[in-house]
Design a protein around this motif. Structure first.
Motif, PDB file in Angstrom:
ATOM      1  N   TRP A  44       0.831  -1.206   0.000  1.00 21.85           N
ATOM      2  CA  TRP A  44       0.000   0.000   0.000  1.00 21.85           C
ATOM      3  C   TRP A  44       0.870   1.263   0.000  1.00 21.85           C
ATOM      4  N   LEU A  45       1.918   1.266   0.827  1.00 22.69           N
ATOM      5  CA  LEU A  45       2.801   2.432   0.857  1.00 22.69           C
ATOM      6  C   LEU A  45       3.479   2.654  -0.494  1.00 22.69           C
ATOM      7  N   ALA A  46       3.786   1.563  -1.185  1.00 16.45           N
ATOM      8  CA  ALA A  46       4.453   1.680  -2.488  1.00 16.45           C
ATOM      9  C   ALA A  46       3.565   2.380  -3.504  1.00 16.45           C
ATOM     10  N   GLU A  47       2.254   2.331  -3.284  1.00 13.82           N
ATOM     11  CA  GLU A  47       1.323   2.981  -4.201  1.00 13.82           C
ATOM     12  C   GLU A  47       1.025   4.424  -3.802  1.00 13.82           C
ATOM     13  N   CYS A  48       1.604   4.880  -2.673  1.00 15.31           N
ATOM     14  CA  CYS A  48       1.347   6.239  -2.185  1.00 15.31           C
ATOM     15  C   CYS A  48       2.598   7.102  -2.372  1.00 15.31           C
ATOM     16  N   PRO A  49       2.617   7.953  -3.366  1.00 12.96           N
ATOM     17  CA  PRO A  49       3.799   8.792  -3.621  1.00 12.96           C
ATOM     18  C   PRO A  49       4.195   9.633  -2.415  1.00 12.96           C
ATOM     19  N   ALA A  50       3.224  10.042  -1.607  1.00 21.27           N
ATOM     20  CA  ALA A  50       3.521  10.907  -0.458  1.00 21.27           C
ATOM     21  C   ALA A  50       4.107  10.143   0.712  1.00 21.27           C
ATOM     22  N   ALA A  51       4.225   8.808   0.598  1.00 23.07           N
ATOM     23  CA  ALA A  51       4.674   7.989   1.722  1.00 23.07           C
ATOM     24  C   ALA A  51       6.124   7.544   1.591  1.00 23.07           C
ATOM     25  N   GLU A  52       6.904   8.223   0.763  1.00 23.39           N
ATOM     26  CA  GLU A  52       8.290   7.809   0.517  1.00 23.39           C
ATOM     27  C   GLU A  52       9.130   7.816   1.789  1.00 23.39           C
ATOM     28  N   GLN A  53       8.862   8.735   2.697  1.00 23.26           N
ATOM     29  CA  GLN A  53       9.670   8.886   3.911  1.00 23.26           C
ATOM     30  C   GLN A  53       9.128   8.070   5.087  1.00 23.26           C
ATOM     31  N   VAL A  54       8.087   7.315   4.878  1.00 25.00           N
ATOM     32  CA  VAL A  54       7.484   6.539   5.970  1.00 25.00           C
ATOM     33  C   VAL A  54       8.291   5.268   6.213  1.00 25.00           C
ATOM     34  N   ASP A  55       8.701   5.049   7.459  1.00 26.94           N
ATOM     35  CA  ASP A  55       9.413   3.832   7.839  1.00 26.94           C
ATOM     36  C   ASP A  55       8.394   2.702   7.975  1.00 26.94           C
ATOM     37  N   LEU A  56       8.563   1.643   7.195  1.00 28.90           N
ATOM     38  CA  LEU A  56       7.582   0.561   7.152  1.00 28.90           C
ATOM     39  C   LEU A  56       7.433  -0.125   8.511  1.00 28.90           C
ATOM     40  N   ASP A  57       8.541  -0.373   9.217  1.00 24.69           N
ATOM     41  CA  ASP A  57       8.451  -1.052  10.506  1.00 24.69           C
ATOM     42  C   ASP A  57       7.683  -0.218  11.524  1.00 24.69           C
ATOM     43  N   VAL A  58       7.906   1.087  11.505  1.00 24.84           N
ATOM     44  CA  VAL A  58       7.158   1.970  12.397  1.00 24.84           C
ATOM     45  C   VAL A  58       5.676   1.940  12.028  1.00 24.84           C
ATOM     46  N   PHE A  59       5.409   1.948  10.735  1.00 21.22           N
ATOM     47  CA  PHE A  59       4.029   1.928  10.266  1.00 21.22           C
ATOM     48  C   PHE A  59       3.317   0.644  10.708  1.00 21.22           C
ATOM     49  N   VAL A  60       4.015  -0.483  10.621  1.00 21.74           N
ATOM     50  CA  VAL A  60       3.423  -1.757  11.042  1.00 21.74           C
ATOM     51  C   VAL A  60       3.088  -1.723  12.526  1.00 21.74           C
ATOM     52  N   GLU A  61       3.988  -1.173  13.354  1.00 19.33           N
ATOM     53  CA  GLU A  61       3.732  -1.083  14.790  1.00 19.33           C
ATOM     54  C   GLU A  61       2.502  -0.237  15.072  1.00 19.33           C
ATOM     55  N   ILE A  62       2.373   0.873  14.358  1.00 18.50           N
ATOM     56  CA  ILE A  62       1.219   1.757  14.553  1.00 18.50           C
ATOM     57  C   ILE A  62      -0.071   1.043  14.175  1.00 18.50           C
ATOM     58  N   VAL A  63      -0.047   0.369  13.039  1.00 13.65           N
ATOM     59  CA  VAL A  63      -1.253  -0.329  12.574  1.00 13.65           C
ATOM     60  C   VAL A  63      -1.625  -1.453  13.535  1.00 13.65           C
ATOM     61  N   GLN A  64      -0.645  -2.211  14.021  1.00 14.26           N
ATOM     62  CA  GLN A  64      -0.948  -3.270  14.980  1.00 14.26           C
ATOM     63  C   GLN A  64      -1.576  -2.711  16.245  1.00 14.26           C
ATOM     64  N   GLY A  65      -1.054  -1.578  16.715  1.00 12.24           N
ATOM     65  CA  GLY A  65      -1.643  -0.936  17.888  1.00 12.24           C
ATOM     66  C   GLY A  65      -3.074  -0.502  17.638  1.00 12.24           C
TER      67      GLY A  65
END
Length: 212
Positions: free
Chosen positions: A158-179
């Protein structure tokens, strides 16, 4: 002393309905799960399961040699159900051409619906329950680790399809989503009418915005 003709006969003792061994085992595990959900693991005893299940203690011992064996079987069954639910949510094969955003929403919908239909099972994960055995904690930790990878892959797509998400750390994002998933699951369990899956998904659709 002889009973008078008008005196009612004593009530017959109620016996448990005969079930196949596998069916009886499932019935007793269901009974144990109800006890856990209402009173905690410490209240699960052979005597309590027999009483709440409407059977005698020898019937319980026919299925489980002792309390530890019963609890181990219960934990194994419930964590297997959790794995199956997460698998249905994250590992379902999407239809060809489905956008990743829609795959995410569908996965979340399936997960929350499973939580709602198996509340006693998911309370073992998301609410503190008295006397939680170490075995349950180990099973839950392993289950979380098993499905972290497919969740990470899905979110990465999903992040790969979002041009504005280039600077998003995937591992941090996964932790947020799990929470967030844990919080949403607790809300579904606490107030299933107000936090119905369809209402949650409608709010998340707004947060996600339009497809990139």
């Amino acid at each position: 002393m002889a009973r008078s003709r008008t005196e009612a006969p004593p009530p017959r003792r109620r016996y448990a309905k005969r079930l196949l061994p596998a069916d009886r085992r499932e019935q007793l595990l269901d009974t144990a799960l109800k006890i856990v959900a209402t009173a905690g693991f410490t209240e699960v005893t052979i005597a309590a399961v027999a009483e709440h299940g409407g059977v005698t203690r020898p019937v319980v011992y026919d299925s489980f040699g002792n309390r530890d064996e019963l609890l181990a079987a219960l934990i194994e069954r419930e964590t297997s159900r959790m794995r199956a639910a997460v698998g249905r949510a994250l590992l379902a094969e999407p239809e060809s051409g489905t956008e990743t955003r829609e795959v995410l929403l569908a996965a979340l919908t399936r997960f929350l619906c499973d939580v709602r239909t198996m509340p006693d099972t998911w309370r073992l994960v998301y609410f503190p329950i008295d006397g939680v055995p170490p075995l349950l904690r180990d099973h839950i930790r392993k289950a979380r680790n098993e499905f972290r990878l497919p969740l990470r892959n899905l979110l990465g797509d999903w992040l790969a399809e979002c041009p504005a998400a280039e600077q998003v750390d995937l591992d941090v994002f996964v932790e947020i989503v799990q929470g967030c998933l844990q919080t949403l699951a607790r809300r579904v369990l606490d107030d299933p009418e107000h936090f119905a899956p369809r209402r949650i998904i409608a709010a998340i659709e707004l947060l996600l915005g339009d497809s990139p």
